[in-house]
Design an enzyme around this catalytic site. Structure first.
Site, short mmCIF file in Angstrom:
data_model
loop_
_atom_site.label_atom_id
_atom_site.label_comp_id
_atom_site.label_asym_id
_atom_site.label_seq_id
_atom_site.Cartn_x
_atom_site.Cartn_y
_atom_site.Cartn_z
N GLU A 1 3.09 6.68 -2.40
CA GLU A 1 3.02 7.96 -3.11
C GLU A 1 3.93 8.97 -2.44
O GLU A 1 4.04 9.01 -1.21
CB GLU A 1 1.57 8.49 -3.12
CG GLU A 1 0.58 7.59 -3.80
CD GLU A 1 -0.08 6.58 -2.89
OE1 GLU A 1 -1.09 5.96 -3.30
OE2 GLU A 1 0.42 6.40 -1.75
N ASP B 1 0.84 -1.19 0.00
CA ASP B 1 0.00 0.00 0.00
C ASP B 1 0.88 1.25 0.00
O ASP B 1 2.08 1.19 0.27
CB ASP B 1 -0.91 0.00 1.23
CG ASP B 1 -2.22 0.73 0.98
OD1 ASP B 1 -2.35 1.40 -0.06
OD2 ASP B 1 -3.12 0.64 1.84
N ASP C 1 -18.13 10.08 -8.81
CA ASP C 1 -17.29 10.71 -7.79
C ASP C 1 -16.76 9.63 -6.84
O ASP C 1 -17.12 9.55 -5.68
CB ASP C 1 -18.05 11.80 -7.03
CG ASP C 1 -19.41 11.34 -6.54
OD1 ASP C 1 -19.92 10.32 -7.05
OD2 ASP C 1 -19.97 12.00 -5.65
#
Length: 719
Positions: A477, A474, A539
């Site tokens: 970023e 995970d 969304d």
């Protein structure tokens, strides 16, 4: 500048390219003018110089033979545009592309995953912002990115993947409304007060600017777009701003995409078959941080019982998520929650499951692993972060509200009931940063090869000790870095951190998945979509799945793992029978399938239809999946494809965002509208039949099909 391709008797439409000048101005109204143009016809090169110091150099991509040109050298019929401008604090080297030229409407694809994933891209108003992997970026940019865009008319725009401080906007709002709060990056509960971005043009009163804008900026300073790298030194030694973009006019979107994919690195193997041929089951949505040995075994037994009772295909993998460790990063099973992890994994193996565990590159403060990494110098160092008061008072009303709640949650580990180790994360220390959990954490420094090797050794030791088969990786970023981060090896581009994580850690484990991707097309595992909410809309809900899948296809990540069927059940959201069934139908023909919420716990109808759709996957997709995966490994040719891939000259396919092709002979058209029991399906040229019928119908038209709750419309090529 007009870009046009003439090929035999066919001429593509023109595409207008513009080069704004050094400070993002135009040549009109500022007294800036072209003062020299040099054309070398024999070398196929043109250079233009403006009075403000901006320089444009244009040459054929085939002639780009420098060491830094490998990314574009083989782009057919391409031009390499190099824009350079004076190095000024407010400057940017910029190239703009007019999205639609003339009467013919162009549609655009590629770029990145978005929080609000619209397809095609001109439906969105993507505000100019930093272009690197995010978990909910300030302008909606997500965790899977590429640096190329293609149009339905065949235009390819390919930015140098190593562009300095790359910023991108597409059809952005023409101006920032007065009083609009800054866009910002947030984590966890902070995101509850953020708008869903990008904006959708059809839902706003003003049209976007109609441009794709690419910039290499002097710095990340931007009062309207707040994000972590504004505090990080990029060790910039540039004397001029430079942006390099390859452009090419191909026959159509499919040809343009293939040219782009040919430039990207390829995996050495397709993902392990167990990742794609059987469903993956994760403990996340049902247990979250409260996962235990008992609950894990209970899930596995329920799955086995479902197979025995109903024929539901058994999951090949049980993935143990979140708080299986006492403290994050220790890589030891919590002895209270998991008294016998080795015995548990053996029992799961005996039941026919492989077993993976969730891992992220954060180390919880006070854990033994964190202390060891500190001593060895394997953590990202940072400067003193802003204190709680400064942090809370930054930004507009939404950010202030979200940050206030987040700081409170982190300080007091609220609401109560978390396992030991939360809280204490109000005022952060240098090197600490916030994430979606409530614990102060630090990041492993993947720019340090020794730190990577240390982390890999610890993961392999855990495998040897308890028998784990692989990992769900995970995060990763570069938005998850400490304030003022100072890595061991200076980073020129944020994505280099993510690339080191994937290449030096995740790639060492054949049975694995990641959720961050940029320039890592050669990774051998699955690329997971970001967490989806348990809602219907585009969304970040059900309707965003197919656009995310198709975006991955265009930017070169064919081995897509959709998020959990039914969504993540955040904010007390739970899927009802209809949403659960439609989500299963949308996911069933994607390269991999992931469950967490057991359909039998939703309703008997959800359970029955889920079994049916998984059997459809076994019957229709799996016999061809191995061959499709092999093709994808060799060329990045997508497994699941946009409808225009079947007939790239058919304008009716250009804006379809709710159906997709599998290979060249299957169309999947699930229902994604709440309450719908029929839908319109577009069939391209050829002869097609419903998978369970013998009568064929001619393509090149739309057909209305019945699709009650237990029906997934799938068409097979009949000619």
């Amino acid at each position: 500048m007009l870009l046009r391709r003439v090929d035999g008797t066919r001429e593509t439409r023109a595409q207008t390219l513009a080069v704004p000048l050094g400070r993002g101005t135009t040549a009109t109204g500022d007294g800036v003018k072209v003062i020299r143009i040099d054309a070398k016809e024999d070398e196929g090169e043109l250079t233009a110089l403006w009075s403000d110091g901006t320089v444009l150099r244009v040459r054929k991509t085939n002639d780009a033979d420098g060491e830094s040109d490998a990314w574009c050298r083989n782009i057919a019929d391409g031009l390499l545009l190099e824009v350079s401008a004076p190095m000024e604090d407010s400057g940017a080297a910029e190239l703009t592309v007019k999205l639609c030229d003339g009467a013919d409407e162009d549609h655009w694809y590629g770029g990145s995953h978005l929080l609000k994933q619209l397809w095609p891209l001109e439906r969105a108003k993507i505000e100019m912002g930093p272009f690197y992997p995010f978990d909910h970026g300030p302008n909606g940019v997500g965790n899977v990115l590429g640096t190329h865009w293609v149009s339905s008319g065949g235009t390819l725009i390919f930015a140098d993947p190593n562009s300095d401080l790359l910023h991108v906007g597409l059809n952005a709002p023409a101006f920032v409304p007065r009083g609009q709060a800054p866009r910002y990056f947030g984590v966890g509960i902070q995101n509850a007060s953020r708008p869903s971005l990008p904006l959708e043009e059809a839902l706003t009163s003003e049209r976007g600017d109609g441009l794709l804008r690419l910039q290499s900026r002097a710095n990340y300073a931007d009062a309207n777009m707040l994000h972590p790298w504004q505090s990080i030194n990029t060790n910039d030694a540039r004397t001029r701003l430079q942006l390099r973009v390859a452009v090419s006019a191909q026959e159509d979107a499919r040809s343009a995409t293939r040219v782009a994919l040919a430039q990207l690195p390829k995996p050495s193997a397709a993902p392990d078959k167990s990742l794609m041929f059987y469903p993956i089951w994760t403990t996340w949505a049902t247990s979250h941080a409260d996962v235990t040995q008992e609950s894990t075994l209970a899930v596995a037994k329920d799955i086995a019982k479902a197979k025995s009772d109903s024929g539901l295909p058994n999951g090949s993998i049980i993935e143990i998520d979140d708080r299986w460790q006492a403290r994050y990063g220790e890589l030891h099973f919590d002895p209270v929650k998991f008294p016998d992890p080795k015995g548990m994994i053996k029992e799961l193996h005996d039941m026919g499951f492989l077993v993976t565990a969730w891992v992220m590159p954060f180390l919880q403060e006070s854990s033994a692993a964190c202390e060891e990494a500190k001593r060895l110098g394997y953590l990202l160092e940072g400067s003193q972060p802003p204190n709680e008061v400064v942090e809370v008072l930054t930004g507009g009303v939404g950010q202030v509200l979200g940050t206030t709640v987040k700081v409170f949650v982190d300080r007091y580990d609220w609401p109560p009931g978390h396992w030991e180790g939360g809280g204490g994360g109000g005022n952060l220390e240098p090197g600490q940063f916030r994430w979606w959990g409530t614990q102060p954490v630090r990041g492993i420094d993947f720019t340090n090869d020794e730190a990577c090797e240390w982390f890999v050794r610890r993961l392999k030791k855990l495998q040897e000790e308890v028998g784990l088969d692989g990992f769900k990786f995970d995060a990763g970023e570069p938005c998850f870095m400490p304030y003022g981060a100072r890595p061991h090896t200076p980073l020129k581009h944020p994505q280099e951190y993510s690339q080191a994580y994937v290449e030096k850690v995740c790639s060492k484990f054949p049975l694995s998945e990641v959720r961050v991707a940029m320039g890592t097309n050669n990774y051998n595992g699955l690329i997971r979509m970001g967490d989806k909410d348990t809602v219907w809309g585009v969304d970040n809900g059900l309707q965003s799945l197919i656009p995310s899948l198709l975006t991955s296809a265009v930017i070169g990540f064919p081995f897509t793992l959709p998020d959990i069927i039914g969504g993540n059940a955040y904010w007390n959201q739970t899927p009802d029978t209809e949403l659960m069934i439609r989500w299963a139908q949308v996911s069933a023909f994607m390269p991999a399938v992931q469950w967490s919420i057991p359909p039998w716990e939703v309703s008997s109808v959800a359970y029955e239809v889920s079994v049916k759709v998984m059997h459809m996957r076994e019957r229709l997709l799996l016999p061809k999946l191995a061959a499709l995966a092999e093709d994808a490994k060799a060329s990045l040719e997508p497994i699941c494809r946009p409808m225009w891939w079947l007939d790239p000259n058919d304008a009716q396919t250009f804006a379809i965002d709710d159906q997709f092709a599998v290979g060249t002979d299957m169309i999947v058209a699930p229902v994604v509208e709440k309450g719908a029991t029929s839908r319109t399906v577009y069939l391209p040229a050829g002869s097609w039949r419903r998978y369970d019928e013998s009568n064929a119908v001619a393509g090149g038209r739309r057909v209305v099909v019945d699709a009650p709750l237990d029906v997934l419309p799938v068409f097979i090529r009949a000619d």
